[in-house]
Scaffold this active site. Structure first.
Site, short mmCIF file in Angstrom:
data_model
loop_
_atom_site.label_atom_id
_atom_site.label_comp_id
_atom_site.label_asym_id
_atom_site.label_seq_id
_atom_site.Cartn_x
_atom_site.Cartn_y
_atom_site.Cartn_z
N GLN A 36 -4.54 -1.96 9.77
CA GLN A 36 -4.32 -3.26 9.13
C GLN A 36 -4.83 -4.39 10.03
O GLN A 36 -4.44 -4.48 11.19
CB GLN A 36 -2.83 -3.44 8.80
CG GLN A 36 -2.52 -4.70 8.02
CD GLN A 36 -3.16 -4.74 6.63
OE1 GLN A 36 -3.12 -3.76 5.90
NE2 GLN A 36 -3.76 -5.86 6.27
N LYS B 201 0.84 -1.20 0.00
CA LYS B 201 0.00 0.00 0.00
C LYS B 201 0.88 1.25 0.00
O LYS B 201 0.61 2.22 -0.71
CB LYS B 201 -0.95 -0.03 1.21
CG LYS B 201 -2.00 -1.14 1.08
CD LYS B 201 -2.74 -1.44 2.39
CE LYS B 201 -3.62 -2.69 2.20
NZ LYS B 201 -4.28 -3.11 3.45
N ASP C 14 -10.80 2.50 4.18
CA ASP C 14 -11.03 1.06 3.98
C ASP C 14 -12.53 0.77 3.88
O ASP C 14 -12.93 -0.34 3.53
CB ASP C 14 -10.44 0.26 5.17
CG ASP C 14 -9.22 -0.56 4.74
OD1 ASP C 14 -9.03 -0.77 3.53
OD2 ASP C 14 -8.46 -0.98 5.63
#
Ligand code: NAD
Length: 293
Positions: free
Chosen positions: A97, A53, A120
Site C-alpha cells: 500500500q 480490499k 497492482d
C-alpha cells in the site's frame, strides 16, 4: 441527458461474478485465491483502502492477509518481507500500500515484487507488457476505468482522450491504455501535467476527460466541452464537521458545476474508487488461475 458511470453498482455486480467464479473453480493450488497486503505506518487513508480490499476479498471468498509494519521499518527490512511473500506458495498475489514513508524508496520496493505476484500491476515488467499489449496485470485504477467504460458501452474509438496527471499508477498507464488498439482504446491521447501550458485549451478539446491530479474540484465547466465523458479519479478528504467521521470525500471535478454539460460522469465517492478494488480482485483471480504467468 447526463448519465452516471456508477462504480458502486458495477463493482457490486462484478464482485458477485467473481464470487461465483471462485466458488465454482478448482484452482491450480487447490485452495481459493489468496491476496496479501503490506501496510506500513498508521496513515488513516491507507488503512481505510486496505480494509476495503480485505473486506472485498472476504465477500468473494478469497483468502486475505494484512502484514502491518511500524513507520520506522527500514528499507532492507521491508525488502526482506517482500522477498518472503515472493517465495510464499500460499500467497497468489500481494500489494504494497502506497505511500511508503519518505526514508523508503518506493521504486526499489515495487521492483522487488515478483511480477507474477504483482497484482497492482506496478512492476516495470507488467507496465512494459501492458504497453506492448501482451498479457499482464493492469494497474488497478486504470483497469477499473477501462471496465467502467466497457461495461457501460461508452464508445472510445476515434475519440480525443485528455488525461490530466502523469503518475506511474494512474495518469501515465491510463494514457497508454486509451491509445491501445483494444475494445476500450483507439483514442487519440493528450497527456497533461503540472507543466502543461493553457490546460483549458486542451481539456476543452476532450471527448473523454480523465482527471487524476489530486486537487479538489479543480475542473469546472470552463474546462469541459459539451457532451464530454468525465472520469474523476481524484479523492481528497475535506474537513466537514457535519459528517460523523469529520470529513467528506471530494473529487478533482466540480461535479455540480460540470454535470449538466457532459454525457457521462463518475461521482466521487462511488465512481472510480470501488472499481479500483474490484480490479485488484480480478488480478488476484488471474494470479490464482495462473492465467498471466
Ligand atoms: P500524483 O500526485 O502522483 O500525480 C498528480 C499529477 O497531477 C502529477 O503528474 C502532476 O503533474 C499533475 N498535476 C498537478 N497539478 C497540475 C495542474 N495544475 N495541471 C495539470 N496537471 C497537474 O497523484 P496520483 O497518485 O496520480 O493521484 C491523483 C488523485 O487520484 C489523488 O487525489 C489520489 O488520491 C487519487 N487516486 C484515486 C484512486 C482511486 O481509486 N479512485 C487511485 C489512485 C489515486
Amino acid at each position: 441527458m447526463t448519465q452516471l458511470l456508477n462504480g458502486k453498482v458495477l463493482s457490486q455486480q462484478i464482485k458477485d461474478e467473481i464470487k461465483e467464479t471462485v466458488a465454482q473453480t478448482t484452482f491450480p493450488n487447490g485452495r481459493p485465491p489468496h491476496l496479501a497486503a503490506i501496510l506500513v505506518g498508521d496513515d488513516g487513508a491507507s488503512r481505510t483502502y486496505v480494509n476495503h480490499k480485505i473486506k472485498a476479498c472476504e465477500y468473494v471468498g478469497m483468502n486475505s492477509t494484512v502484514l502491518r509494519f511500524e513507520q520506522d521499518i527500514t528499507e532492507d527490512g521491508l525488502l526482506d518481507e517482500v522477498q518472503k511473500l515472493n517465495e510464499d506458495h500460499s500467497i497468489d498475489g500481494f500489494i504494497v500500500q502506497l505511500p511508503l514513508p519518505n526514508h523508503i524508496n518506493s521504486d526499489r520496493v515495487l521492483q522487488a515484487i515478483d511480477p507474477a505476484k504483482d497484482v497492482d500491476g506496478f512492476h516495470p515488467i507488467n507496465i512494459g507488457r501492458m504497453t506492448l499489449n501482451l498479457p499482464s496485470y493492469l494497474p488497478a485504477t486504470p483497469m477499473g476505468i477501462i471496465t467502467l467504460l466497457e461495461r457501460n458501452n461508452v464508445e472510445t474509438s476515434g475519440k480525443h482522450c485528455v488525461v490530466i496527471g502523469r503518475s506511474n499508477i494512474v495518469g501515465r498507464p491510463m494514457s497508454i491504455l486509451m491509445s491501445r488498439s483494444a475494445k476500450v482504446g483507439n483514442c487519440t491521447v493528450t497527456l497533461c501535467h503540472s507543466r502543461t501550458k493553457d490546460l483549458e485549451q486542451h481539456t476543452k478539446a476532450a471527448d473523454i476527460l480523465i482527471v487524476a491530479l489530486g486537487k479538489a474540484e479543480f475542473i469546472d465547466k470552463h474546462h469541459v466541452k459539451e457532451g464530454a465523458v468525465i472520469i474523476d479519479v481524484g479523492i481528497t478528504r475535506i474537513e466537514d464537521d457535519n459528517m460523523k467521521r469529520g470529513f467528506r470525500l471530494v473529487g478533482d471535478v466540480h461535479f455540480d458545476n460540470v454535470q449538466e454539460l457532459c454525457s457521462w460522469i463518475t461521482p466521487v465517492p462511488g465512481g472510480v474508487g470501488p472499481m479500483t478494488v474490484v480490479s485488484l480482485l480480478q488480478n488476484t483471480l488471474l494470479a490464482a488461475q495462473k492465467a498471466v504467468y
